[in-house]
Design an enzyme around this catalytic site. Sequence first.
Site, PDB file in Angstrom:
ATOM      1  N   ASP A  25       0.828  -1.209   0.000  1.00  0.00           N
ATOM      2  CA  ASP A  25       0.000   0.000   0.000  1.00  0.00           C
ATOM      3  C   ASP A  25       0.865   1.263   0.000  1.00  0.00           C
ATOM      4  O   ASP A  25       1.979   1.265   0.514  1.00  0.00           O
ATOM      5  CB  ASP A  25      -0.919  -0.025   1.237  1.00  0.00           C
ATOM      6  CG  ASP A  25      -2.059   0.972   1.108  1.00  0.00           C
ATOM      7  OD1 ASP A  25      -2.433   1.313  -0.035  1.00  0.00           O
ATOM      8  OD2 ASP A  25      -2.578   1.411   2.147  1.00  0.00           O
ATOM      9  N   HIS A  42       1.937   3.773  -9.134  1.00  0.00           N
ATOM     10  CA  HIS A  42       1.631   2.373  -9.446  1.00  0.00           C
ATOM     11  C   HIS A  42       2.746   1.757 -10.298  1.00  0.00           C
ATOM     12  O   HIS A  42       3.094   0.592 -10.115  1.00  0.00           O
ATOM     13  CB  HIS A  42       0.287   2.273 -10.178  1.00  0.00           C
ATOM     14  CG  HIS A  42      -0.885   2.613  -9.297  1.00  0.00           C
ATOM     15  ND1 HIS A  42      -1.032   2.105  -8.025  1.00  0.00           N
ATOM     16  CD2 HIS A  42      -1.962   3.426  -9.489  1.00  0.00           C
ATOM     17  CE1 HIS A  42      -2.144   2.581  -7.487  1.00  0.00           C
ATOM     18  NE2 HIS A  42      -2.723   3.388  -8.347  1.00  0.00           N
ATOM     19  N   LEU A 136      10.495 -20.444  -5.014  1.00  0.00           N
ATOM     20  CA  LEU A 136       9.384 -19.695  -4.416  1.00  0.00           C
ATOM     21  C   LEU A 136       8.174 -19.675  -5.356  1.00  0.00           C
ATOM     22  O   LEU A 136       8.327 -19.690  -6.578  1.00  0.00           O
ATOM     23  CB  LEU A 136       9.865 -18.269  -4.144  1.00  0.00           C
ATOM     24  CG  LEU A 136       8.883 -17.234  -3.607  1.00  0.00           C
ATOM     25  CD1 LEU A 136       9.580 -16.341  -2.584  1.00  0.00           C
ATOM     26  CD2 LEU A 136       8.291 -16.363  -4.700  1.00  0.00           C
TER      27      LEU A 136
HETATM   28  C1  IPE Z   1      -5.275  -2.616  -0.003  1.00  0.00           C
HETATM   29  O1  IPE Z   1      -5.009  -1.280  -0.213  1.00  0.00           O
HETATM   30  C2  IPE Z   1      -5.359  -3.335  -1.319  1.00  0.00           C
HETATM   31  C3  IPE Z   1      -4.102  -3.465  -2.049  1.00  0.00           C
HETATM   32  C4  IPE Z   1      -2.925  -3.138  -1.623  1.00  0.00           C
HETATM   33  C5  IPE Z   1      -4.221  -4.060  -3.360  1.00  0.00           C
HETATM   34  P1  IPE Z   1      -6.187  -0.206  -0.294  1.00  0.00           P
HETATM   35  O2  IPE Z   1      -5.543   1.114  -0.512  1.00  0.00           O
HETATM   36  O3  IPE Z   1      -7.212  -0.617  -1.283  1.00  0.00           O
HETATM   37  O4  IPE Z   1      -6.825  -0.306   1.158  1.00  0.00           O
HETATM   38  P2  IPE Z   1      -7.722   0.716   1.974  1.00  0.00           P
HETATM   39  O5  IPE Z   1      -8.819   1.172   1.062  1.00  0.00           O
HETATM   40  O6  IPE Z   1      -6.853   1.842   2.383  1.00  0.00           O
HETATM   41  O7  IPE Z   1      -8.203  -0.065   3.144  1.00  0.00           O
HETATM   42  C1  IPE Z   2      -1.677   0.314  -3.354  1.00  0.00           C
HETATM   43  O1  IPE Z   2      -1.462   1.684  -3.402  1.00  0.00           O
HETATM   44  C2  IPE Z   2      -1.958  -0.268  -4.719  1.00  0.00           C
HETATM   45  C3  IPE Z   2      -3.356  -0.677  -4.910  1.00  0.00           C
HETATM   46  C4  IPE Z   2      -4.304  -0.664  -4.006  1.00  0.00           C
HETATM   47  C5  IPE Z   2      -3.706  -1.138  -6.240  1.00  0.00           C
HETATM   48  P1  IPE Z   2      -2.656   2.712  -3.331  1.00  0.00           P
HETATM   49  O2  IPE Z   2      -3.126   3.001  -4.709  1.00  0.00           O
HETATM   50  O3  IPE Z   2      -3.735   2.247  -2.414  1.00  0.00           O
HETATM   51  O4  IPE Z   2      -1.946   3.985  -2.735  1.00  0.00           O
HETATM   52  P2  IPE Z   2      -2.477   4.930  -1.577  1.00  0.00           P
HETATM   53  O5  IPE Z   2      -2.804   4.058  -0.414  1.00  0.00           O
HETATM   54  O6  IPE Z   2      -3.687   5.621  -2.109  1.00  0.00           O
HETATM   55  O7  IPE Z   2      -1.345   5.851  -1.302  1.00  0.00           O
HETATM   56 MG    MG Z   3      -4.104   2.443  -0.452  1.00  0.00          MG
END
Ligand code: IPE
Ligand code: IPE
Ligand code: MG
Length: 240
Positions: A25, A42, A136
């Site tokens: 995240d 991303h 792995l």
């Molecule tokens: C969790 O991250 C999902 C992934 C890393 C793919 P999110 O950014 O979607 O989670 P929330 O919404 O902060 O809980």
């Molecule tokens: C995690 O990064 C990747 C996915 C959930 C696909 P985020 O896109 O949630 O990034 P933040 O949490 O908004 O910074």
């Molecule tokens: Mg996120």
Amino acid sequence: MPSINSRVQEAYAMNDLVHLAIIMDGNGRWAKRQGKERPFGHKEGAKKVREITEYASKMGVKYLSLYAFSTENWNRPKTEVALLMKLLSSFLKSEVDNLKKNNIRFDVIGDMSKLSSRLQKEISNAKVATKECTGLTQVLAINYGAHDEILRAVNKLLHVKSAITKETLEANLDTAGIPPVDLLIRTGGDYRLSNFLLWQAAYAELFFTKTLWPEFSVGELETIVSEYEQTERRFGGVSE
Ligand code: IPE
Ligand code: IPE
Ligand code: MG
């Protein structure tokens, strides 16, 4: 000659690390901090996957589960969802050779039926191409949500007349055959599981770091793993 500190660490090391799970995240926030748009985060995040996977493999981890797209991520703006799908597709194409070279098997969890038929094909190609790899297993969670996974498993078992057991339920989860999560790491500074591997992480050790995913490093992974190794996992029992 190892330092006293590392000898003490070796003496305390007691937990195997078979299954490592990561909630990757913080990509969007990382991009914003660089003055860039979310897609940039991303793209950088996707690059990080290779480095961490190869390192986990060198550490002897057998399963690495990576949360790439949740069942709730469809709620994001259409353009961001489209970009994430495109990145997944190019990730699959660009990584296969490298996975094979490193003896890494590719697998997925989640409901693939909601993905485009093209992406489904690319996923199955990557699985076939790496099926003989014995090192792995990299498990990418795509359109994955633990609630959805458990409900799909229960619905598959509706025809069974006898009571559902732990074993029959687990055999019908997306992770059938994969051991439970030992260590779960979430980057990005939030303290939640966001619907990731809720059944499989019942006794996982949880680590939360403020580091945003694109900045996560093998050094930080090493630090977390050495702390994990020294943790006493009691599984409801008592100290030795
Ligand atoms: C969790 O991250 C999902 C992934 C890393 C793919 P999110 O950014 O979607 O989670 P929330 O919404 O902060 O809980
Ligand atoms: C995690 O990064 C990747 C996915 C959930 C696909 P985020 O896109 O949630 O990034 P933040 O949490 O908004 O910074
Ligand atoms: Mg996120």
